[in-house]
Design a protein around this motif. Structure first.
Motif, PDB file in Angstrom:
ATOM      1  N   SER A   1      11.412  30.858  13.573  1.00  0.00           N
ATOM      2  CA  SER A   1      10.091  31.917  13.796  1.00  0.00           C
ATOM      3  C   SER A   1       9.082  30.762  14.614  1.00  0.00           C
ATOM      4  O   SER A   1       9.282  29.581  14.566  1.00  0.00           O
ATOM      5  CB  SER A   1       9.755  32.472  12.581  1.00  0.00           C
ATOM      6  N   GLY A   2       7.839  31.370  14.835  1.00  0.00           N
ATOM      7  CA  GLY A   2       6.933  30.653  15.403  1.00  0.00           C
ATOM      8  C   GLY A   2       6.595  31.261  16.771  1.00  0.00           C
ATOM      9  O   GLY A   2       6.806  32.356  16.957  1.00  0.00           O
ATOM     10  N   PRO A   3       5.681  30.664  17.404  1.00  0.00           N
ATOM     11  CA  PRO A   3       5.083  31.022  18.813  1.00  0.00           C
ATOM     12  C   PRO A   3       6.258  31.374  19.741  1.00  0.00           C
ATOM     13  O   PRO A   3       7.299  30.768  19.613  1.00  0.00           O
ATOM     14  CB  PRO A   3       4.194  29.722  19.252  1.00  0.00           C
ATOM     15  N   PRO A   4       6.017  32.280  20.596  1.00  0.00           N
ATOM     16  CA  PRO A   4       7.010  32.615  21.494  1.00  0.00           C
ATOM     17  C   PRO A   4       7.297  31.213  22.483  1.00  0.00           C
ATOM     18  O   PRO A   4       6.452  30.290  22.836  1.00  0.00           O
ATOM     19  CB  PRO A   4       6.190  33.260  22.490  1.00  0.00           C
ATOM     20  N   GLY A   5       9.065  31.216  22.581  1.00  0.00           N
ATOM     21  CA  GLY A   5       9.350  30.018  23.349  1.00  0.00           C
ATOM     22  C   GLY A   5       9.782  28.913  22.271  1.00  0.00           C
ATOM     23  O   GLY A   5      10.650  28.053  22.669  1.00  0.00           O
ATOM     24  N   ARG A   6       9.365  29.033  21.179  1.00  0.00           N
ATOM     25  CA  ARG A   6      10.052  27.874  20.055  1.00  0.00           C
ATOM     26  C   ARG A   6      11.601  28.176  20.017  1.00  0.00           C
ATOM     27  O   ARG A   6      12.200  27.211  20.008  1.00  0.00           O
ATOM     28  CB  ARG A   6       9.350  28.061  18.816  1.00  0.00           C
ATOM     29  N   VAL A   7      11.943  29.356  19.870  1.00  0.00           N
ATOM     30  CA  VAL A   7      13.605  29.693  19.641  1.00  0.00           C
ATOM     31  C   VAL A   7      14.254  29.067  20.893  1.00  0.00           C
ATOM     32  O   VAL A   7      15.175  28.336  20.560  1.00  0.00           O
ATOM     33  CB  VAL A   7      13.715  31.158  19.475  1.00  0.00           C
TER      34      VAL A   7
ATOM     35  N   TRP B   1       9.399  18.688  25.493  1.00  0.00           N
ATOM     36  CA  TRP B   1       8.169  18.706  25.964  1.00  0.00           C
ATOM     37  C   TRP B   1       7.628  20.246  25.628  1.00  0.00           C
ATOM     38  O   TRP B   1       6.450  20.296  25.335  1.00  0.00           O
ATOM     39  CB  TRP B   1       8.310  18.561  27.534  1.00  0.00           C
ATOM     40  N   ALA B   2       8.467  21.190  25.604  1.00  0.00           N
ATOM     41  CA  ALA B   2       8.237  22.574  25.512  1.00  0.00           C
ATOM     42  C   ALA B   2       7.696  22.591  24.000  1.00  0.00           C
ATOM     43  O   ALA B   2       6.691  23.458  23.901  1.00  0.00           O
ATOM     44  CB  ALA B   2       9.299  23.629  25.757  1.00  0.00           C
ATOM     45  N   LEU B   3       8.306  22.072  23.109  1.00  0.00           N
ATOM     46  CA  LEU B   3       8.108  22.313  21.575  1.00  0.00           C
ATOM     47  C   LEU B   3       6.618  21.613  21.295  1.00  0.00           C
ATOM     48  O   LEU B   3       5.972  22.156  20.491  1.00  0.00           O
ATOM     49  CB  LEU B   3       9.233  21.520  20.939  1.00  0.00           C
ATOM     50  N   ARG B   4       6.526  20.329  22.325  1.00  0.00           N
ATOM     51  CA  ARG B   4       5.109  19.849  21.640  1.00  0.00           C
ATOM     52  C   ARG B   4       3.998  20.641  22.357  1.00  0.00           C
ATOM     53  O   ARG B   4       3.174  20.636  21.613  1.00  0.00           O
ATOM     54  CB  ARG B   4       5.341  18.347  22.375  1.00  0.00           C
ATOM     55  N   ARG B   5       4.411  21.255  23.397  1.00  0.00           N
ATOM     56  CA  ARG B   5       2.995  21.887  24.039  1.00  0.00           C
ATOM     57  C   ARG B   5       2.913  23.301  23.355  1.00  0.00           C
ATOM     58  O   ARG B   5       1.922  23.510  22.866  1.00  0.00           O
ATOM     59  CB  ARG B   5       3.600  22.514  25.421  1.00  0.00           C
ATOM     60  N   ARG B   6       4.140  23.964  22.679  1.00  0.00           N
ATOM     61  CA  ARG B   6       4.009  25.171  21.711  1.00  0.00           C
ATOM     62  C   ARG B   6       3.236  24.854  20.732  1.00  0.00           C
ATOM     63  O   ARG B   6       2.358  25.374  19.939  1.00  0.00           O
ATOM     64  CB  ARG B   6       5.207  25.660  21.601  1.00  0.00           C
ATOM     65  N   ASP B   7       3.687  23.617  19.705  1.00  0.00           N
ATOM     66  CA  ASP B   7       3.016  23.059  18.710  1.00  0.00           C
ATOM     67  C   ASP B   7       1.726  22.737  18.717  1.00  0.00           C
ATOM     68  O   ASP B   7       0.839  23.086  17.821  1.00  0.00           O
ATOM     69  CB  ASP B   7       3.854  22.028  18.000  1.00  0.00           C
ATOM     70  N   ALA B   8       1.347  22.303  19.875  1.00  0.00           N
ATOM     71  CA  ALA B   8      -0.092  22.049  20.084  1.00  0.00           C
ATOM     72  C   ALA B   8      -1.038  23.216  20.149  1.00  0.00           C
ATOM     73  O   ALA B   8      -2.335  23.197  20.032  1.00  0.00           O
ATOM     74  CB  ALA B   8      -0.059  20.958  21.191  1.00  0.00           C
ATOM     75  N   ALA B   9      -0.598  23.982  20.778  1.00  0.00           N
ATOM     76  CA  ALA B   9      -0.988  25.413  21.224  1.00  0.00           C
ATOM     77  C   ALA B   9      -1.256  26.215  19.982  1.00  0.00           C
ATOM     78  O   ALA B   9      -2.174  26.928  20.015  1.00  0.00           O
ATOM     79  CB  ALA B   9      -0.516  26.241  22.277  1.00  0.00           C
ATOM     80  N   SER B  10      -0.438  25.971  19.004  1.00  0.00           N
ATOM     81  CA  SER B  10      -0.351  27.014  17.779  1.00  0.00           C
ATOM     82  C   SER B  10      -1.344  26.508  16.681  1.00  0.00           C
ATOM     83  O   SER B  10      -1.895  25.210  16.700  1.00  0.00           O
ATOM     84  CB  SER B  10       0.957  26.945  17.194  1.00  0.00           C
TER      85      SER B  10
END
Length: 236
Positions: A173-179, A227-236
């Motif tokens: 689970s988590g923000p869109p794009g994490r899965v 890169w996508a995970l780091r960006r998503r985690d930084a935005a959450s």
């Protein structure tokens, strides 16, 4: 190995190749999973044929460019990295065209694609293609169409790893794009690692054999996912 099914219907003898049959099952199972996970099931079902055609076409096109042979899209031979690239590009383009969130669509399609890849690998095993290097492991198998040496059943390793990735993705689970990012990360790591056990005759070596083309594609997938995970985690 079980490359073909022989079915007798009345007086007719029907021969079904197991690899294309596995691909059909993979497409059906992936489509159902994508629709069940989607916030907009109708949109996903409408886009699924386009994504499937792009994925199969990309897989076939890359295989043909690397290995030659018939250019017939139904002529056999698929390269999964070509299908992943074509499918990803199609989903992103479709999201923009329909004003949908690309991350949400990718989250729906990513586990479905990994599931389809796993089922497809079972088809590879039945067909006796994409086999591993010679091995003395107790579970090594002889592929009759190749030689008498026991080899790593690499297709089964890949299939089981893909199914495990799907199980993890369904609990994520988590923000869109994490899965989608975690699917890509896991798939890239698995593909890069399993290439080390693959027979050189079934892949495309680069840099004098130090790396293979699928490994390069897998590492690109890992880098993009990280890169996508780091960006998503930084935005959450």
């Amino acid at each position: 190995m079980w490359p073909a099914l022989h079915v007798h219907v009345g007086g007719a003898h029907v021969v079904l190749s197991t690899h294309p049959l596995a691909v059909c099952v993979a497409v059906l199972a992936g489509s159902v999973l994508a629709a069940r996970r989607a916030a907009r099931p109708g949109l996903v079902l409408a886009l699924t044929p386009l994504v499937v055609v792009a994925g199969l076409g990309g897989s076939r096109a890359l295989f043909w460019l690397l290995r030659g042979g018939s250019a017939d899209p139904l002529g056999g031979g698929l390269a999964s990295m070509g299908g992943l690239a074509a499918g990803l590009a199609t989903i992103v383009a479709a999201a923009r065209a329909t004003h949908a969130a690309p991350a949400a669509l990718l989250d729906a399609f990513a586990p479905a694609a990994v599931l389809a890849l796993g089922i497809g690998r079972l088809g590879c095993f039945l067909a006796g293609c994409c086999y591993g290097a010679p091995s003395d492991a107790p579970w090594a198998l002889v592929f009759p169409g190749v030689d008498a040496q026991p080899r790593h059943p690499l297709q089964l390793y890949s299939a089981f790893a893909d199914f495990a990735l799907v199980a993890v993705a369904l609990r994520t689970s988590g923000p869109p794009g994490r899965v989608a990012a975690r699917c890509a990360l896991g798939l890239g790591v698995v593909r890069a690692a399993l290439e080390l056990l693959r027979d050189a005759g079934t892949t495309n070596p680069l840099a004098h054999g130090w790396v293979t083309l699928p490994q390069v594609g897998a590492l690109v997938l890992v880098a993009g996912a990280a890169w996508a995970l780091r960006r998503r985690d930084a935005a959450s």
